[in-house]
Enzyme design. Structure first.
Site, short mmCIF file in Angstrom:
data_model
loop_
_atom_site.label_atom_id
_atom_site.label_comp_id
_atom_site.label_asym_id
_atom_site.label_seq_id
_atom_site.Cartn_x
_atom_site.Cartn_y
_atom_site.Cartn_z
N HIS A 1 0.83 -1.20 0.00
CA HIS A 1 0.00 0.00 0.00
C HIS A 1 0.87 1.25 0.00
CE1 HIS A 1 0.76 -1.23 4.17
NE2 HIS A 1 0.68 0.05 4.54
N HIS B 1 0.96 5.36 1.08
CA HIS B 1 0.37 6.39 1.92
C HIS B 1 0.43 7.72 1.16
CE1 HIS B 1 0.60 3.98 5.73
NE2 HIS B 1 1.56 3.39 5.05
#
Length: 384
Positions: free
Chosen positions: A370, A372
């Site tokens: 992922h 940010h």
């Protein structure tokens, strides 16, 4: 004299040769007039070899490796086929590639040699063309997912998506094949062999060898009609020869570890699932700010900045962390960055930072890759 004796022997040899030829004997010498440049692994080349073997054109068409011309990337081979691919054909001054073109050229040039590969009816001939086209446009690109190490994988972003598409395309092929109404209708379009058989059979031999690596079985690609047809073709002389050539080459691939690093074959995602899987499936609530077919983005519940958004691939497929990425993941990584750009524009962010944490020392907590997206305050450098 010696000269007269030599001339007499030469004359006797010529007379003897004429007698043998007049009785129907042929000279034991190379009578090849054309050259097919190909390799055993090529499914597209195999459809051309199928024509050559079935029509007994071995004495007229020599089949050689591209290495005879310095290899696929050589300047010499480039003059034959500028796309640097096999198969390619040399016939006199003609030099060209593309298997479908070669097949149709051979069928026209050697139309007097049986079989004709032309079904009796217009409907059957049309179906043969349709099946061949379906193979080249949809099955061919999709099957890359079972053996190519990197993109492109057909028209799909993910390998799993391409694998599913491959099943779909063979399902459509199964629908195209007519149901046999008699034992004579053994070929894809009916009772006569056609270019459809030449196109599909080598590809199923090729893929059939790979299925066990992915824990697939024959039924994953072949329905009842295709399965029955395949079992018939592989018992024919030409079918058995094509299959043997291809499997011999594929065995060398396997011995070299070809599938060891391919996802879902030698490489599998065995890491446990994460909370992100539940967010993707909408099993738990989240504040989603962006979503498309492959990427989803949502607000972090423990924000480290006024704007803190997590951007993830919907399907992990081994991407537990960035260091697991390969060139196969280039497309999804690009799409994640594009998603960040779209989000930034929609939220009218005046600057932002993208962060990827990798591993414990990198601060990673959830092992599903992922990004940010951080914004809403002045960022400092170096980061903490």
């Amino acid at each position: 004299s010696l000269q007269a004796l030599i001339k007499m022997k030469a004359l006797l040899i010529l007379i003897n040769l004429y007698i043998h030829l007049s009785k129907g004997f042929t000279l034991s010498m190379n009578t090849h007039t054309s050259t097919l440049i190909d390799i055993p692994l090529s499914t597209y080349g195999a459809r051309c070899r199928y024509i050559i073997y079935e029509k007994k054109l071995d004495s007229k068409i020599e089949i050689v490796s591209p290495n005879e011309f310095g290899g696929l990337k050589s300047d010499e081979f480039r003059k034959i086929n500028s796309h640097l691919k096999v198969p390619a054909l040399i016939d006199g001054d003609l030099r060209f590639g593309e298997s479908d073109t070669i097949v149709r050229y051979l069928l026209e040039k050697y139309s007097s040699s049986e079989p004709s590969f032309l079904p009796e009816t217009l409907a059957e001939r049309t179906l043969a063309n349709q099946i061949s086209r379906h193979h080249d446009m949809y099955i061919g690109p999709a099957m890359w997912c079972l053996y190519k190490l990197t993109h492109p994988l057909g028209y799909s972003v993910r390998r799993s998506e391409a694998m599913e598409d491959l099943k779909i395309q063979f399902g459509k092929l199964e629908e195209m094949v007519p149901s046999s109404s008699s034992n004579n209708e053994q070929y894809l379009t009916g009772s006569t062999i056609s270019i459809a058989d030449c196109a599909i059979f080598p590809t199923l031999c090729f893929l059939g060898y790979m299925l066990p690596f992915f824990d697939w079985s024959e039924s994953d690609l072949m329905g009842p009609k295709l399965s029955k047809w395949f079992k018939f073709i592989e018992t024919t002389e030409t079918g058995a020869k094509i299959k043997s050539e291809m499997e011999g080459a594929l065995q060398k691939w396997a011995e070299s570890g070809r599938w060891d690093t391919i996802l879902f074959a030698g490489k599998k995602d065995t890491a446990p699932g994460t909370v992100f899987d539940k967010i993707v499936k909408k099993e738990i609530p989240s504040d989603i700010v962006y979503e498309d077919d492959n990427v989803i983005a949502f607000k972090d519940i423990n924000p480290a900045a006024p704007v803190h958004i997590l951007i993830i691939p919907k399907v992990r497929e081994g991407l537990t962390r960035l260091r697991e990425a390969t060139t196969e993941n280039a497309t999804i990584l690009g799409q994640m960055n594009v998603a960040a750009a779209v989000i930034a524009k929609e939220l009218k962010l005046n600057g932002f930072r993208l962060v990827v944490n990798d591993g414990p020392k990198g601060g990673q907590e959830i092992y599903h890759l992922h990004m940010h997206l951080l914004s809403g305050k002045q960022m400092k450098w170096p980061p903490g």
